[in-house]
Design a protein around this motif. Structure first.
Motif, PDB file in Angstrom:
ATOM      1  N   ASN A  31       0.797  -1.229   0.000  1.00 53.95           N
ATOM      2  CA  ASN A  31       0.000   0.000   0.000  1.00 53.95           C
ATOM      3  C   ASN A  31       0.831   1.281   0.000  1.00 53.95           C
ATOM      4  O   ASN A  31       0.339   2.349   0.336  1.00 53.95           O
ATOM      5  N   TYR A  32       2.081   1.154  -0.375  1.00 54.67           N
ATOM      6  CA  TYR A  32       2.968   2.310  -0.353  1.00 54.67           C
ATOM      7  C   TYR A  32       2.540   3.384  -1.353  1.00 54.67           C
ATOM      8  O   TYR A  32       2.121   3.093  -2.466  1.00 54.67           O
ATOM      9  N   ILE A  33       2.611   4.623  -0.906  1.00 57.25           N
ATOM     10  CA  ILE A  33       2.339   5.750  -1.800  1.00 57.25           C
ATOM     11  C   ILE A  33       3.613   6.589  -1.862  1.00 57.25           C
ATOM     12  O   ILE A  33       4.027   7.147  -0.844  1.00 57.25           O
ATOM     13  N   ASN A  34       4.218   6.655  -3.018  1.00 55.02           N
ATOM     14  CA  ASN A  34       5.463   7.434  -3.089  1.00 55.02           C
ATOM     15  C   ASN A  34       5.176   8.923  -3.306  1.00 55.02           C
ATOM     16  O   ASN A  34       4.031   9.324  -3.514  1.00 55.02           O
ATOM     17  N   GLN A  35       6.246   9.707  -3.276  1.00 54.15           N
ATOM     18  CA  GLN A  35       6.094  11.165  -3.334  1.00 54.15           C
ATOM     19  C   GLN A  35       5.367  11.616  -4.598  1.00 54.15           C
ATOM     20  O   GLN A  35       4.521  12.504  -4.561  1.00 54.15           O
ATOM     21  N   LYS A  36       5.694  10.955  -5.716  1.00 52.44           N
ATOM     22  CA  LYS A  36       5.051  11.290  -6.992  1.00 52.44           C
ATOM     23  C   LYS A  36       3.550  11.051  -6.925  1.00 52.44           C
ATOM     24  O   LYS A  36       2.742  11.846  -7.425  1.00 52.44           O
ATOM     25  N   GLU A  37       3.196   9.903  -6.306  1.00 49.53           N
ATOM     26  CA  GLU A  37       1.768   9.573  -6.200  1.00 49.53           C
ATOM     27  C   GLU A  37       1.037  10.528  -5.250  1.00 49.53           C
ATOM     28  O   GLU A  37      -0.084  10.958  -5.539  1.00 49.53           O
ATOM     29  N   TRP A  38       1.681  10.853  -4.127  1.00 46.57           N
ATOM     30  CA  TRP A  38       1.062  11.832  -3.218  1.00 46.57           C
ATOM     31  C   TRP A  38       0.821  13.136  -3.970  1.00 46.57           C
ATOM     32  O   TRP A  38      -0.229  13.763  -3.842  1.00 46.57           O
ATOM     33  N   THR A  39       1.808  13.530  -4.772  1.00 50.35           N
ATOM     34  CA  THR A  39       1.688  14.777  -5.535  1.00 50.35           C
ATOM     35  C   THR A  39       0.504  14.735  -6.499  1.00 50.35           C
ATOM     36  O   THR A  39      -0.303  15.666  -6.555  1.00 50.35           O
ATOM     37  N   SER A  40       0.379  13.612  -7.235  1.00 50.69           N
ATOM     38  CA  SER A  40      -0.708  13.575  -8.214  1.00 50.69           C
ATOM     39  C   SER A  40      -2.073  13.401  -7.542  1.00 50.69           C
ATOM     40  O   SER A  40      -3.077  13.909  -8.037  1.00 50.69           O
ATOM     41  N   LEU A  41      -2.091  12.737  -6.392  1.00 53.54           N
ATOM     42  CA  LEU A  41      -3.351  12.624  -5.648  1.00 53.54           C
ATOM     43  C   LEU A  41      -3.804  14.002  -5.136  1.00 53.54           C
ATOM     44  O   LEU A  41      -4.973  14.362  -5.202  1.00 53.54           O
ATOM     45  N   TRP A  42      -2.839  14.783  -4.626  1.00 53.06           N
ATOM     46  CA  TRP A  42      -3.156  16.133  -4.126  1.00 53.06           C
ATOM     47  C   TRP A  42      -3.571  17.047  -5.275  1.00 53.06           C
ATOM     48  O   TRP A  42      -4.497  17.840  -5.157  1.00 53.06           O
ATOM     49  N   LYS A  43      -2.903  16.899  -6.400  1.00 53.05           N
ATOM     50  CA  LYS A  43      -3.249  17.677  -7.581  1.00 53.05           C
ATOM     51  C   LYS A  43      -4.693  17.391  -8.002  1.00 53.05           C
ATOM     52  O   LYS A  43      -5.468  18.295  -8.296  1.00 53.05           O
ATOM     53  N   ARG A  44      -5.040  16.099  -8.003  1.00 54.79           N
ATOM     54  CA  ARG A  44      -6.395  15.689  -8.382  1.00 54.79           C
ATOM     55  C   ARG A  44      -7.421  16.196  -7.356  1.00 54.79           C
ATOM     56  O   ARG A  44      -8.462  16.744  -7.715  1.00 54.79           O
ATOM     57  N   ALA A  45      -7.088  16.035  -6.075  1.00 53.06           N
ATOM     58  CA  ALA A  45      -8.020  16.453  -5.022  1.00 53.06           C
ATOM     59  C   ALA A  45      -8.272  17.955  -5.079  1.00 53.06           C
ATOM     60  O   ALA A  45      -9.375  18.428  -4.809  1.00 53.06           O
ATOM     61  N   MET A  46      -7.227  18.717  -5.466  1.00 49.57           N
ATOM     62  CA  MET A  46      -7.348  20.175  -5.534  1.00 49.57           C
ATOM     63  C   MET A  46      -7.812  20.655  -6.904  1.00 49.57           C
ATOM     64  O   MET A  46      -8.037  21.847  -7.109  1.00 49.57           O
ATOM     65  N   LYS A  47      -7.925  19.731  -7.844  1.00 43.57           N
ATOM     66  CA  LYS A  47      -8.327  20.067  -9.215  1.00 43.57           C
ATOM     67  C   LYS A  47      -7.432  21.152  -9.810  1.00 43.57           C
ATOM     68  O   LYS A  47      -7.907  22.159 -10.369  1.00 43.57           O
ATOM     69  N   LEU A  48      -6.124  20.963  -9.661  1.00 44.70           N
ATOM     70  CA  LEU A  48      -5.168  21.973 -10.117  1.00 44.70           C
ATOM     71  C   LEU A  48      -4.741  21.716 -11.563  1.00 44.70           C
ATOM     72  O   LEU A  48      -4.731  20.569 -12.010  1.00 44.70           O
ATOM     73  N   ASP A  49      -4.392  22.799 -12.276  1.00 41.47           N
ATOM     74  CA  ASP A  49      -3.904  22.628 -13.643  1.00 41.47           C
ATOM     75  C   ASP A  49      -2.372  22.718 -13.692  1.00 41.47           C
ATOM     76  O   ASP A  49      -1.777  22.894 -14.732  1.00 41.47           O
TER      77      ASP A  49
END
Ligand SMILES: [Zn+2]
Length: 307
Positions: A160-178
Motif C-alpha cells: 500500500n505504499y504511496i510514493n512522493q510522486k503519487e502523493w503529488t498527483s493525488l493532491w493535484k487531483r483532489a485540488m483540481k489543479l492545472d
C-alpha cells in the motif's frame, strides 16, 4: 497587533476592527499565579485571554496546548496501534491577498477529498492536520500550506505504499489543479524487528529529534512571521486585513481517524476555542515554562508585576 487593528478601523471605518483592537490590547493584562506547595513552582490560574485568531499571546497559548495534546495522542496511538508515522506537506502556488480566503476553503475541501481516496484510505489510519500561512514579502503573496502528521497502516511500506510522486498527483487531483503542486513526504523512522517498547522509544526519540510535534503544533500564524518590523505600515495593514478575513472563525487544525478517536478517548478539550488558562493535566511543566516565557514577554513594552 492591536495597533494594526486600530489602523484598520481608521482605514475602513468598521467598528469590527476597533473591537478587535480593544480585545487584543486587554489580552493577558492581569495574570494570577498560584504557587504549588510541593514543587514551589508557580502555576497560572487566572487570566483573560482574548482568543482573537491573530493575537500573538493567544497563538502562543494555543501552540502550547496543541503540542501537549499531540504528545499525549501520539503516545497513546503508539501504545494502541504501534503505527509508523509519516509527515506530509501539501502546498499550492502562492496567492494574492484577495484570493487567500477562497484558496484556504478550497484546500480544506481538497484535503477531505484526498483522505477519502481509496488508495489513501487503505494506507493511512488517521491524521493531524495544521494549516500554516507564510508570506512572501518580496512578491507580496501568501503561501497557505498544510502540515500533516499521519499514522500509517503496517502494510504502507509494502503493497500500500504511496510514493512522493503519487502523493503529488493525488493532491493535484483532489485540488483540481492545472499545475503540479509541491508535496513533501517524509518518514519518521523507527527500527524494525525490535520489541514494542523499543519501537515506541525509537519513534519518540525520532519525534523529539525532529522536534516534529512541536513543529507541527505551532499555531498557524505568528505575527512576527507575517508582520514586518514594528511600524504600522500600509503593507502590514494589508497583511492583517487579509489574514483576519481568511482565518476568522475557521478551524485551523483537525484530527482524523484514530487520532480523532484518541483525542476523544483522552477527553481533550478544544485547543482552538477552549480555555487557554489551564493547559490540561501536565500543569507543572507547562506552567513553569509559562512563567518563564511570561517573564520575558513584551520586554521593554510592558512589565508584569508578580505579587
Ligand atoms: Zn489574546
Amino acid at each position: 497587533m492591536a495597533a494594526h487593528y486600530e489602523g484598520l478601523e481608521k482605514r475602513t471605518g468598521a467598528p469590527y476592527y476597533g473591537k478587535k483592537a480593544e480585545k487584543v490590547c486587554d489580552c493577558a493584562e492581569c495574570l494570577a499565579f498560584k504557587r504549588d506547595r510541593e514543587t514551589g513552582r508557580l502555576r497560572l490560574y487566572q487570566a483573560y485571554f482574548c482568543k482573537v485568531r491573530l493575537c500573538p499571546m493567544c497563538a502562543w497559548r494555543r501552540s502550547l496546548k496543541i503540542a501537549y495534546h499531540n504528545k499525549l495522542i501520539v503516545e497513546e496511538a503508539n501504545r494502541q496501534y504501534k503505527p509508523a508515522w509519516i509527515f506530509l506537506t501539501l502546498t499550492v502556488k502562492n496567492v494574492e491577498g484577495d484570493d487567500l480566503k477562497q484558496t484556504i476553503s478550497d484546500m480544506m475541501k481538497g484535503f477531505n477529498r484526498l483522505m477519502k481516496y481509496k488508495k489513501v484510505d487503505s494506507a493511512v489510519r488517521g491524521y493531524f492536520r495544521a494549516l500554516e500561512i507564510t508570506k512572501n514579502h518580496e512578491e507580496n503573496t501568501y503561501h497557505p500550506h498544510f502540515h500533516v502528521l499521519i499514522p500509517v497502516r503496517t502494510n504502507y511500506f509494502g503493497k500500500n505504499y504511496i510514493n512522493q510522486k503519487e502523493w503529488t498527483s493525488l493532491w493535484k487531483r483532489a485540488m483540481k489543479l492545472d499545475y503540479t503542486p509541491i508535496v513533501h513526504v517524509q518518514r519518521v523512522k523507527g527500527k524494525k524487528g525490535i520489541d514494542a517498547e523499543a519501537i515506541e522509544k525509537e519513534v519518540r526519540k525520532e519525534m523529539e529529534e525532529q522536534k516534529a510535534i512541536l513543529e507541527i503544533s505551532k499555531y498557524p500564524v505568528k505575527d512576527t512571521d507575517v508582520i514586518r518590523g514594528n511600524e504600522v505600515t500600509e503593507e502590514n495593514l494589508d497583511t492583517v486585513y487579509y489574514l483576519d478575513d481568511a482565518l476568522n472563525a475557521r478551524r485551523l487544525i483537525g484530527y482524523g481517524g484514530i487520532l480523532k478517536e484518541i483525542h476523544k478517548e483522552l477527553n481533550l478539550t478544544d485547543a482552538e476555542d477552549g480555555d487557554l488558562v489551564r493547559i490540561e493535566e501536565d500543569e507543572d511543566e507547562v506552567a513553569n515554562e509559562t512563567f518563564e516565557v511570561m517573564a520575558h514577554w513584551h520586554v521593554g513594552i510592558k512589565n508584569y508585576i508578580i505579587n
